[in-house]
Design a protein around this motif. Structure first.
Motif, PDB file in Angstrom:
ATOM      1  N   THR A  98       0.851  -1.183   0.000  1.00 43.70           N
ATOM      2  CA  THR A  98       0.000   0.000   0.000  1.00 43.70           C
ATOM      3  C   THR A  98       0.891   1.238   0.000  1.00 43.70           C
ATOM      4  O   THR A  98       1.794   1.348   0.836  1.00 43.70           O
ATOM      5  N   GLN A  99       0.641   2.135  -0.929  1.00 40.93           N
ATOM      6  CA  GLN A  99       1.404   3.377  -0.979  1.00 40.93           C
ATOM      7  C   GLN A  99       0.745   4.391  -0.044  1.00 40.93           C
ATOM      8  O   GLN A  99      -0.430   4.727  -0.214  1.00 40.93           O
ATOM      9  N   THR A 100       1.486   4.872   0.959  1.00 41.36           N
ATOM     10  CA  THR A 100       0.957   5.834   1.924  1.00 41.36           C
ATOM     11  C   THR A 100       1.692   7.160   1.793  1.00 41.36           C
ATOM     12  O   THR A 100       2.679   7.281   1.058  1.00 41.36           O
ATOM     13  N   ASP A 101       1.216   8.159   2.546  1.00 38.07           N
ATOM     14  CA  ASP A 101       1.864   9.469   2.531  1.00 38.07           C
ATOM     15  C   ASP A 101       3.250   9.428   3.157  1.00 38.07           C
ATOM     16  O   ASP A 101       4.052  10.357   2.985  1.00 38.07           O
ATOM     17  N   TYR A 102       3.546   8.346   3.899  1.00 39.50           N
ATOM     18  CA  TYR A 102       4.826   8.246   4.587  1.00 39.50           C
ATOM     19  C   TYR A 102       5.733   7.176   3.979  1.00 39.50           C
ATOM     20  O   TYR A 102       6.738   6.801   4.575  1.00 39.50           O
ATOM     21  N   GLY A 103       5.376   6.692   2.818  1.00 39.54           N
ATOM     22  CA  GLY A 103       6.172   5.667   2.163  1.00 39.54           C
ATOM     23  C   GLY A 103       5.391   4.386   1.955  1.00 39.54           C
ATOM     24  O   GLY A 103       4.212   4.271   2.302  1.00 39.54           O
ATOM     25  N   LEU A 104       6.055   3.395   1.396  1.00 36.91           N
ATOM     26  CA  LEU A 104       5.428   2.118   1.075  1.00 36.91           C
ATOM     27  C   LEU A 104       5.226   1.285   2.333  1.00 36.91           C
ATOM     28  O   LEU A 104       6.137   1.100   3.134  1.00 36.91           O
ATOM     29  N   LEU A 105       3.998   0.768   2.500  1.00 34.63           N
ATOM     30  CA  LEU A 105       3.684  -0.190   3.563  1.00 34.63           C
ATOM     31  C   LEU A 105       3.532  -1.550   2.900  1.00 34.63           C
ATOM     32  O   LEU A 105       2.689  -1.743   2.030  1.00 34.63           O
ATOM     33  N   ARG A 106       4.378  -2.487   3.332  1.00 37.43           N
ATOM     34  CA  ARG A 106       4.408  -3.795   2.685  1.00 37.43           C
ATOM     35  C   ARG A 106       4.403  -4.904   3.725  1.00 37.43           C
ATOM     36  O   ARG A 106       5.026  -4.784   4.781  1.00 37.43           O
ATOM     37  N   SER A 107       3.708  -5.978   3.427  1.00 36.15           N
ATOM     38  CA  SER A 107       3.791  -7.191   4.238  1.00 36.15           C
ATOM     39  C   SER A 107       4.035  -8.361   3.291  1.00 36.15           C
ATOM     40  O   SER A 107       3.403  -8.474   2.239  1.00 36.15           O
ATOM     41  N   PHE A 108       4.972  -9.228   3.668  1.00 34.29           N
ATOM     42  CA  PHE A 108       5.376 -10.350   2.818  1.00 34.29           C
ATOM     43  C   PHE A 108       5.340 -11.631   3.636  1.00 34.29           C
ATOM     44  O   PHE A 108       5.848 -11.678   4.760  1.00 34.29           O
ATOM     45  N   PHE A 109       4.752 -12.675   3.051  1.00 31.34           N
ATOM     46  CA  PHE A 109       4.564 -13.930   3.762  1.00 31.34           C
ATOM     47  C   PHE A 109       4.826 -15.059   2.779  1.00 31.34           C
ATOM     48  O   PHE A 109       4.229 -15.103   1.697  1.00 31.34           O
ATOM     49  N   GLU A 110       5.755 -15.977   3.137  1.00 27.24           N
ATOM     50  CA  GLU A 110       6.076 -17.106   2.271  1.00 27.24           C
ATOM     51  C   GLU A 110       6.036 -18.406   3.064  1.00 27.24           C
ATOM     52  O   GLU A 110       6.708 -18.539   4.093  1.00 27.24           O
ATOM     53  N   LEU A 111       5.245 -19.350   2.590  1.00 23.62           N
ATOM     54  CA  LEU A 111       5.132 -20.664   3.208  1.00 23.62           C
ATOM     55  C   LEU A 111       5.858 -21.694   2.351  1.00 23.62           C
ATOM     56  O   LEU A 111       5.857 -21.598   1.114  1.00 23.62           O
ATOM     57  N   TYR A 137       7.547 -10.882   7.095  1.00 22.59           N
ATOM     58  CA  TYR A 137       8.030  -9.591   7.576  1.00 22.59           C
ATOM     59  C   TYR A 137       7.148  -8.469   7.057  1.00 22.59           C
ATOM     60  O   TYR A 137       6.368  -8.636   6.109  1.00 22.59           O
ATOM     61  N   LEU A 138       7.293  -7.316   7.704  1.00 24.22           N
ATOM     62  CA  LEU A 138       6.619  -6.104   7.247  1.00 24.22           C
ATOM     63  C   LEU A 138       7.664  -5.026   6.994  1.00 24.22           C
ATOM     64  O   LEU A 138       8.739  -5.019   7.611  1.00 24.22           O
ATOM     65  N   GLN A 139       7.344  -4.140   6.073  1.00 21.47           N
ATOM     66  CA  GLN A 139       8.211  -3.008   5.745  1.00 21.47           C
ATOM     67  C   GLN A 139       7.382  -1.737   5.714  1.00 21.47           C
ATOM     68  O   GLN A 139       6.245  -1.733   5.221  1.00 21.47           O
ATOM     69  N   PHE A 140       7.972  -0.688   6.234  1.00 23.43           N
ATOM     70  CA  PHE A 140       7.332   0.625   6.198  1.00 23.43           C
ATOM     71  C   PHE A 140       8.427   1.661   5.964  1.00 23.43           C
ATOM     72  O   PHE A 140       9.246   1.909   6.852  1.00 23.43           O
ATOM     73  N   GLY A 141       8.446   2.208   4.773  1.00 16.49           N
ATOM     74  CA  GLY A 141       9.552   3.074   4.414  1.00 16.49           C
ATOM     75  C   GLY A 141      10.845   2.273   4.431  1.00 16.49           C
ATOM     76  O   GLY A 141      10.970   1.236   3.781  1.00 16.49           O
ATOM     77  N   GLY A 142      11.817   2.711   5.210  1.00 14.03           N
ATOM     78  CA  GLY A 142      13.083   1.994   5.302  1.00 14.03           C
ATOM     79  C   GLY A 142      13.126   0.942   6.381  1.00 14.03           C
ATOM     80  O   GLY A 142      14.142   0.253   6.550  1.00 14.03           O
TER      81      GLY A 142
END
Length: 428
Positions: A98-111, A137-142
């Motif tokens: 999701t692109q937010t005003d504070y950078g990219l919000l990402r969640s990644f899940f691999e089974l 894991y999750l990522q938010f900006g850096g």
């Protein structure tokens, strides 16, 4: 007037009344159907989750592996060692952004699900199936938080063409929290990682007791590993990427008499792309370590076919006599590969690696030191889009140093092995 005329007139009247009554009924519209829409902001394969501004990509692969590996001449119980092995591996990934005003919000899940007959040497008997979380894991900006590749690792997550052959360098995923600052194409990363994920072994190498307690008992994690990386990444548009990295690792004994000892690892890695040859590249990673040999790949989980070919070793060794202390093991390793794309369907890769492990003088086994190298190659052919058939051959050699008592008939003998296998892979 005939009967026929009366009937027709009655039917016409009834139709007129029905239409008029229908006109008085309230009209309702069907609810709008919200179709899945393609999301082009993050590349192919993403779509909007209905009712949200989050884009989701679902991908995965299924691999079927079949390989053969010879047994070293000095190996004990040679007939109990598997020389042919089968393995099936399936992975599915969910990538939500999701692109937010504070950078990219990402969640990644691999089974990952895997079925095999046991690759751990020397016996590997009994079929076992596993179902594990490979990444989460999750990522938010850096910021990155969760179970992910350590930023120290370069070769393994980005290259690591090997199907079956062992390789050296930082491997696997770690529980961590890290932050990456981006300066155009330059970057700097600081990562705090679970100390237990970076332990090369479960003990400190030597055996013995002090006041009835085993001296090789490792203490609980007190300080996490501290990892730092700086580099320059031009892979998207140019020549490649380069990075230097370092890590601090605490080794802590369960016995107060031994205290703690700090280990470290430093390294450099990178890749070079050759635009004059489509798909051609060279990638390499090298490290030097004292007391943090997991960063060299020591204690890695690659199948080796025999305990003689494993490359385990402790980070530190505990002295069995006063003054009690912990001495660090040392080592260095380098791993590299080169790829060439002959056609859109056919690609070849050559790879090789070298590891030198040096245990301290207090090690109880004079054969704790060893040199190890691997060379090999593979070809991959894309049969149709998403379906790849590959074949690999390799040679590996472990050379112990010194004498001592081991499982070998002659501890100075070199243990070596050759292997070959095929992999069928479907990606989606």
């Amino acid at each position: 007037m005939t009967i026929r005329s009366v009937i027709l007139g009655a039917c016409a009247g009834l139709l007129t009344v029905g239409v008029a009554a229908a006109a008085d009924l309230p009209m309702t519209k069907g609810e709008a159907v919200e179709y899945v829409k393609v999301c082009s902001a993050f590349g192919p394969g993403f779509f909007y989750i209905p009712g949200s501004d989050t884009c989701l990509q679902i991908s995965g692969q299924i691999r079927a592996d079949y390989w053969y590996q010879s047994v070293p001449d000095p190996a004990a119980n040679k007939r109990n060692i598997n020389q042919t092995q089968f393995r099936t591996n399936a992975r599915i990934r969910f990538d939500a952004r999701t692109q937010t005003d504070y950078g990219l919000l990402r969640s990644f899940f691999e089974l990952q699900a895997e079925s095999n007959a046991g690759t751990a040497p020397p016996f590997g008997t009994g079929v076992h199936d596993t179902f594990t979380v490979r990444q989460a894991y999750l990522q938010f900006g850096g910021l990155t938080a969760g179970f992910a590749w350590s930023p120290y690792a370069f070769y393994d997550p980005k290259y690591q063409a090997e199907f079956f052959a062992p390789y050296f360098g930082e491997q696997g995923r770690r529980d961590l929290i890290s932050y990456t600052a981006q300066f155009d194409k330059a970057f700097a990363t600081l990562s705090i990682e679970d100390n237990r994920d970076h332990r090369a072994g479960t003990t400190f190498g030597n055996s013995g007791t002090l006041n009835g307690v085993a001296i090789n008992t490792e203490g609980g994690s007190q300080v996490p590993d501290i990892v730092g990386v700086i580099g320059y990444d031009d892979n998207k548009t140019g020549w490649g990427r380069v990075q230097v990295m370092g890590a601090l690792h605490q080794n802590r004994s369960a016995l107060a008499a031994y205290g703690s000892d700090w280990g470290y690892s430093v390294g450099a890695a990178g890749n070079i792309n050759f635009p004059v040859l489509s798909g051609a590249y060279i990638a390499a990673e090298g490290s030097y370590s004292e007391g943090a040999v997991k960063y060299l790949g020591v204690g890695g989980s690659q199948p080796s076919g025999s305990s003689l070919l494993s490359f385990g070793g402790a980070d530190v060794y505990a002295s069995t006599v006063a003054p009690f202390d912990l001495d660090r093991a040392k080592g260095w390793a380098i791993q590299a590969e080169a790829g060439l794309k002959f056609t859109d369907q056919l690609q070849a890769v050559l790879f090789g690696g070298y590891l030198d492990y040096d245990a301290p003088n207090i090690a109880t086994s004079a054969t704790a030191d060893f040199h190890y190298y691997v060379i090999g190659g593979q070809v991959n052919y894309t049969v149709v889009k998403g379906f790849i058939a590959g074949a690999e051959v390799w040679y590996q050699n472990k050379d112990p140093n010194g004498g001592g008592t081991t499982v070998t008939a002659n501890p100075r003998d070199t243990a070596d092995s050759v292997g070959a296998g095929v992999r069928l892979r479907r990606t989606f």
